[in-house]
Design an enzyme around this catalytic site. Structure first.
Site, PDB file in Angstrom:
ATOM      1  N   ARG A 178     -18.470   7.450  50.478  1.00 26.18           N
ATOM      2  CA  ARG A 178     -17.625   7.629  51.677  1.00 26.18           C
ATOM      3  C   ARG A 178     -18.415   7.528  52.989  1.00 26.18           C
ATOM      4  NH1 ARG A 178     -14.755  11.222  48.218  1.00 26.18           N
ATOM      5  NH2 ARG A 178     -12.775  10.250  47.682  1.00 26.18           N
ATOM      6  N   ASP A 217      -7.497  -1.214  52.950  1.00 23.47           N
ATOM      7  CA  ASP A 217      -8.691  -1.815  52.369  1.00 23.47           C
ATOM      8  C   ASP A 217      -9.793  -0.764  52.213  1.00 23.47           C
ATOM      9  OD1 ASP A 217     -10.351  -4.309  51.757  1.00 23.47           O
ATOM     10  OD2 ASP A 217     -11.512  -3.447  53.412  1.00 23.47           O
ATOM     11  N   GLU A 253      -6.451   0.645  48.435  1.00 23.78           N
ATOM     12  CA  GLU A 253      -7.314  -0.077  47.498  1.00 23.78           C
ATOM     13  C   GLU A 253      -8.414   0.858  47.006  1.00 23.78           C
ATOM     14  OE1 GLU A 253     -10.722  -3.352  46.837  1.00 23.78           O
ATOM     15  OE2 GLU A 253     -10.605  -2.067  48.595  1.00 23.78           O
TER      16      GLU A 253
HETATM   17  C1  AAO Z   1     -20.080  -9.958  52.774  1.00 27.13           C
HETATM   18  C2  AAO Z   1     -21.252 -10.415  51.924  1.00 27.13           C
HETATM   19  C3  AAO Z   1     -22.246  -9.288  51.778  1.00 27.13           C
HETATM   20  C4  AAO Z   1     -22.695  -8.789  53.134  1.00 27.13           C
HETATM   21  C5  AAO Z   1     -21.472  -8.353  53.921  1.00 27.13           C
HETATM   22  C6  AAO Z   1     -21.782  -7.875  55.327  1.00 27.13           C
HETATM   23  O1  AAO Z   1     -20.778 -10.855  50.664  1.00 27.13           O
HETATM   24  O2  AAO Z   1     -23.365  -9.782  51.050  1.00 27.13           O
HETATM   25  O3  AAO Z   1     -23.578  -7.693  52.998  1.00 27.13           O
HETATM   26  O4  AAO Z   1     -20.558  -9.450  54.006  1.00 27.13           O
HETATM   27  O5  AAO Z   1     -22.372  -8.901  56.053  1.00 27.13           O
HETATM   28  C7  AAO Z   1     -15.210  -8.774  51.096  1.00 27.13           C
HETATM   29  C8  AAO Z   1     -16.182  -9.449  50.149  1.00 27.13           C
HETATM   30  C9  AAO Z   1     -17.611  -9.050  50.420  1.00 27.13           C
HETATM   31  C10 AAO Z   1     -17.957  -9.282  51.864  1.00 27.13           C
HETATM   32  C11 AAO Z   1     -17.018  -8.398  52.671  1.00 27.13           C
HETATM   33  C12 AAO Z   1     -17.266  -8.465  54.179  1.00 27.13           C
HETATM   34  O6  AAO Z   1     -15.809  -9.130  48.812  1.00 27.13           O
HETATM   35  O7  AAO Z   1     -18.459  -9.875  49.610  1.00 27.13           O
HETATM   36  O8  AAO Z   1     -19.320  -8.922  52.102  1.00 27.13           O
HETATM   37  O9  AAO Z   1     -15.656  -8.857  52.433  1.00 27.13           O
HETATM   38  O10 AAO Z   1     -17.181  -9.755  54.641  1.00 27.13           O
HETATM   39  C13 AAO Z   1     -16.224  -2.569  46.324  1.00 27.13           C
HETATM   40  C14 AAO Z   1     -15.239  -1.768  47.168  1.00 27.13           C
HETATM   41  C15 AAO Z   1     -13.938  -2.478  47.409  1.00 27.13           C
HETATM   42  C16 AAO Z   1     -14.157  -3.919  47.871  1.00 27.13           C
HETATM   43  C17 AAO Z   1     -15.001  -4.602  46.813  1.00 27.13           C
HETATM   44  C18 AAO Z   1     -15.272  -6.065  47.157  1.00 27.13           C
HETATM   45  O11 AAO Z   1     -14.987  -0.514  46.556  1.00 27.13           O
HETATM   46  O12 AAO Z   1     -13.242  -1.767  48.417  1.00 27.13           O
HETATM   47  O13 AAO Z   1     -16.255  -3.928  46.719  1.00 27.13           O
HETATM   48  N1  AAO Z   1     -12.889  -4.599  48.125  1.00 27.13           N
HETATM   49  C19 AAO Z   1     -12.349  -4.710  49.519  1.00 27.13           C
HETATM   50  C20 AAO Z   1     -11.744  -6.078  49.787  1.00 27.13           C
HETATM   51  C21 AAO Z   1     -12.844  -7.106  49.836  1.00 27.13           C
HETATM   52  C22 AAO Z   1     -13.761  -6.834  51.009  1.00 27.13           C
HETATM   53  C23 AAO Z   1     -13.940  -5.414  51.289  1.00 27.13           C
HETATM   54  C24 AAO Z   1     -13.313  -4.406  50.583  1.00 27.13           C
HETATM   55  C25 AAO Z   1     -14.702  -5.039  52.495  1.00 27.13           C
HETATM   56  O14 AAO Z   1     -10.751  -6.351  48.842  1.00 27.13           O
HETATM   57  O15 AAO Z   1     -12.324  -8.411  49.907  1.00 27.13           O
HETATM   58  O16 AAO Z   1     -15.070  -7.390  50.740  1.00 27.13           O
HETATM   59  O17 AAO Z   1     -13.741  -5.010  53.559  1.00 27.13           O
HETATM   60  C26 AAO Z   1     -17.896  -1.285  41.508  1.00 27.13           C
HETATM   61  C27 AAO Z   1     -17.129  -0.255  42.309  1.00 27.13           C
HETATM   62  C28 AAO Z   1     -16.161  -0.863  43.268  1.00 27.13           C
HETATM   63  C29 AAO Z   1     -16.828  -1.938  44.096  1.00 27.13           C
HETATM   64  C30 AAO Z   1     -17.412  -2.979  43.125  1.00 27.13           C
HETATM   65  C31 AAO Z   1     -18.055  -4.142  43.862  1.00 27.13           C
HETATM   66  O18 AAO Z   1     -17.049  -1.877  40.517  1.00 27.13           O
HETATM   67  O19 AAO Z   1     -16.415   0.567  41.418  1.00 27.13           O
HETATM   68  O20 AAO Z   1     -15.680   0.155  44.122  1.00 27.13           O
HETATM   69  O21 AAO Z   1     -15.851  -2.541  44.942  1.00 27.13           O
HETATM   70  O22 AAO Z   1     -18.371  -2.334  42.322  1.00 27.13           O
HETATM   71  O23 AAO Z   1     -19.146  -3.674  44.606  1.00 27.13           O
HETATM   72  C32 AAO Z   1     -17.690  -2.670  36.461  1.00 27.13           C
HETATM   73  C33 AAO Z   1     -17.293  -1.252  36.901  1.00 27.13           C
HETATM   74  C34 AAO Z   1     -16.632  -1.313  38.263  1.00 27.13           C
HETATM   75  C35 AAO Z   1     -17.607  -1.927  39.214  1.00 27.13           C
HETATM   76  C36 AAO Z   1     -17.865  -3.336  38.735  1.00 27.13           C
HETATM   77  C37 AAO Z   1     -18.776  -4.126  39.647  1.00 27.13           C
HETATM   78  O24 AAO Z   1     -16.516  -3.452  36.211  1.00 27.13           O
HETATM   79  O25 AAO Z   1     -16.404  -0.703  35.950  1.00 27.13           O
HETATM   80  O26 AAO Z   1     -16.235  -0.023  38.697  1.00 27.13           O
HETATM   81  O27 AAO Z   1     -18.460  -3.298  37.447  1.00 27.13           O
HETATM   82  O28 AAO Z   1     -20.058  -3.551  39.634  1.00 27.13           O
END
Ligand code: AAO
Length: 517
Positions: A178, A217, A253
């Protein structure tokens, strides 16, 4: 006695208030929304009028409408829209004038707009100093200044985060999740009344224009109490289209596949929550991974460890996990696996669990290197100057110019209608062969049969439907007084014979009362 009565009244009133953010606010004969990922406002307005309204879609989730930083390396990725520069309505999808026009035109045909609200953070720490943003607003990520809001260094969580890197290092630690930066995005101090007000002001502008709700989000990265504090500052919906006192629909989300410090349970009191287990597990079943079978879907829903149905927002895939972002992994079924994807969406729309969302994607040049898609960043179909291309419609009603438009696939569109027709009817008359052939009804209004086994199916089943001839809405549909696909005869005693070859283009059949000849 009086006290008891008073207690009863208070509980009753609160329940009424609480129920509101869980209510999707769709028209009562509509049951699904579609995510028109990266579409331009002009195209969404036209789609509401020419397709979504006439086909019973309840609403549209739109990409974030607020100004974002322009990312040049890689070249204009889709994800730049998750990096706010200000709360001006000004993106590749269109300006404020176009946004207002879209909301008005969609609302006028009973298709409501749900905004993807990026309120956990501003842009990435690495953006630097400049004004390379979609409306030219300046930012300075070193000083943490966003003068167009305005936010300054005191509005960010830098001091609160306890990790060395300043980023989330361990999802097992709720404080990090958080208070620290999600992938180096500057984390707003949402416990501050000032920050809450700035966000509420932005959301209230959208509410007053006429939107019906918000996808929050990265809700997992905000303290539930802070989200609640923002919600309390929100206006009721615009009475031009909604009843007096209607609250915005809130769906948060939160990725919770289990095994981390925090769970969806912390959020289901505030609004609905995305149920990420849904698409991940359904993908396993339809792909037949880990020994899963469709017959195991008999107790699908809470029986599979999902949150309670009236709190869940469900989907087969979303804009993240269809390209390896977010969570769900290899089991997720997307348009790239069209045949299985249609079955999964068909099952989701026939099953009563949760409030359903359809994904509508654009194509990109997938390129796997060592198991990872190196093109997972590629943005929407666009011109060399970066502007997004219009969605074009082919003669056969599918989309062109790189837009996939899953929501226009006949099987999916017809199942959206199926869900509307059977709305409120219980799941009954379940049948399965102990393997991957299943069938079930929704009251006396609809019946669906799947054959995901590798052999043909020829069974006679009790459908619950009244006798007559019905059009299968998967292989075709009812047009005038004929079926363009298979025709199913239901006998006097409500039995019908279903023949589904394992080689059929779509190995499932669905019938409902509005597709009766
Ligand atoms: C981009 C670049 C980054 C850079 C950043 C800043 O890619 O390298 O550092 O800019 O310059 C989206 C893209 C990101 C992008 C970002 C900003 O996906 O790549 O970064 O825009 O431009 C977490 C969050 C979740 C998020 C998700 C993508 O909890 O809220 O990551 N989704 C939303 C949106 C998404 C957006 C953002 C948030 C940001 O839908 O489009 O990002 O506004 C675990 C955790 C999750 C976590 C995932 C991924 O999941 O539980 O909470 O999601 O990891 O980090 C197993 C586990 C599962 C785990 C998974 C992956 O399945 O059971 O729990 O493995 O490890």
């Amino acid at each position: 006695m009086t006290r008891m009565l008073l207690g009863f009244v208070v509980v009753g009133v609160l329940a009424g208030i609480c129920a509101a953010q869980f209510n999707p606010n769709v028209l009562c004969d509509r049951t699904s929304i579609v995510h028109l990922f990266e579409w331009r406002w002009e195209d969404i307005a036209a789609e509401c009028e020419r397709y979504l309204g006439p086909n019973g879609f309840g609403g549209v989730q739109i990409s974030p409408p607020n100004e974002n930083v322009i990312v040049k390396n890689p070249d204009r990725p889709w994800w730049e829209r998750y990096q706010p520069a200000s709360y001006k309505i000004c993106t590749r999808s269109g300006d404020e004038h176009q946004f207002r026009d879209m909301v008005t035109r969609c609302n006028n045909v009973g298709v409501y707009i749900y905004v993807d609200a990026v309120i956990n953070h501003m842009c990435g720490a690495g953006a630097g100093k400049g004004n390379v943003s979609t409306c030219g607003s300046p930012y300075d990520t070193i000083k943490r200044e966003f003068p167009a809001v305005p936010y300054s260094s005191v509005d960010f969580n830098d001091k609160k985060c306890k990790t060395e890197s300043g980023g989330i290092e361990n999802y097992g630690d709720a404080n990090q999740v958080r208070d620290c930066q999600l992938v180096s995005l500057l984390d707003l101090a949402l416990e501050k009344e000032y920050v809450q007000s700035k966000i509420a002001d932005y959301l209230n502008v959208l509410i007053d224009i006429g939107v019906a709700g918000f996808r929050v989000d990265a809700a997992k990265h905000m303290w539930p109490g802070d989200i609640l504090a923002v919600n309390r500052k929100l206006n009721d919906l615009n009475t031009r289209w909604f009843h007096n006192g209607t609250q915005p629909f809130i769906y948060q989300e939160v990725i919770d596949l289990g095994g981390e410090a925090l769970s969806v349970n912390e959020y289901i009191g505030i609004g609905r929550v995305t149920e990420f287990k849904y698409g991940a597990k359904l993908g396993n079943v339809i792909r037949k991974l880990n020994g899963e079978k469709m017959s195991y879907l008999k107790n699908w829903g809470e029986g599979w460890g999902f949150m309670q149905s009236d709190r869940a927002l469900v989907f087969v895939d979303n804009h993240d996990n269809q390209r390896g972002h977010g969570a769900g992994g290899a089991s997720i079924l997307t348009f790239w696996d069209a045949r299985l994807h249609k079955m999964a969406v068909g099952f989701m729309l026939a099953h009563p669990y949760g409030f359903t969302q359809i994904m509508s994607s654009f194509r990109w040049p997938r390129n796997f290197v060592n198991g990872k898609d190196v093109n997972d960043w590629v943005g929407p179909p666009s011109y060399n100057n970066g502007s997004t291309m219009a969605v074009t419609i082919n003669e056969d009603t599918t989309c062109g110019s790189g837009w996939v438009c899953e929501h226009r696939w006949r099987q999916i569109k017809n199942m959206v209608i199926f869900r509307n027709v059977v709305n409120g009817q219980a799941l009954i008359n379940w049948w399965d062969n102990g393997n991957n052939q299943i069938a079930f009804g929704r009251g006396r209004a609809g019946f669906i049969v799947f054959n995901n086994d590798n052999w043909d199916m020829d069974v006679t089943l009790y459908t619950g439907l009244s006798p007559g001839k019905y059009c299968d809405i998967i292989s075709g549909q009812k047009e005038g007084n004929v079926c363009t696909g298979k025709q199913i005869s239901v006998s006097e005693n409500s039995l019908a014979n279903f023949v589904i070859k394992s080689s059929d283009e779509d190995p499932f059949v669905a019938i409902h009362v509005n597709a009766k000849l």
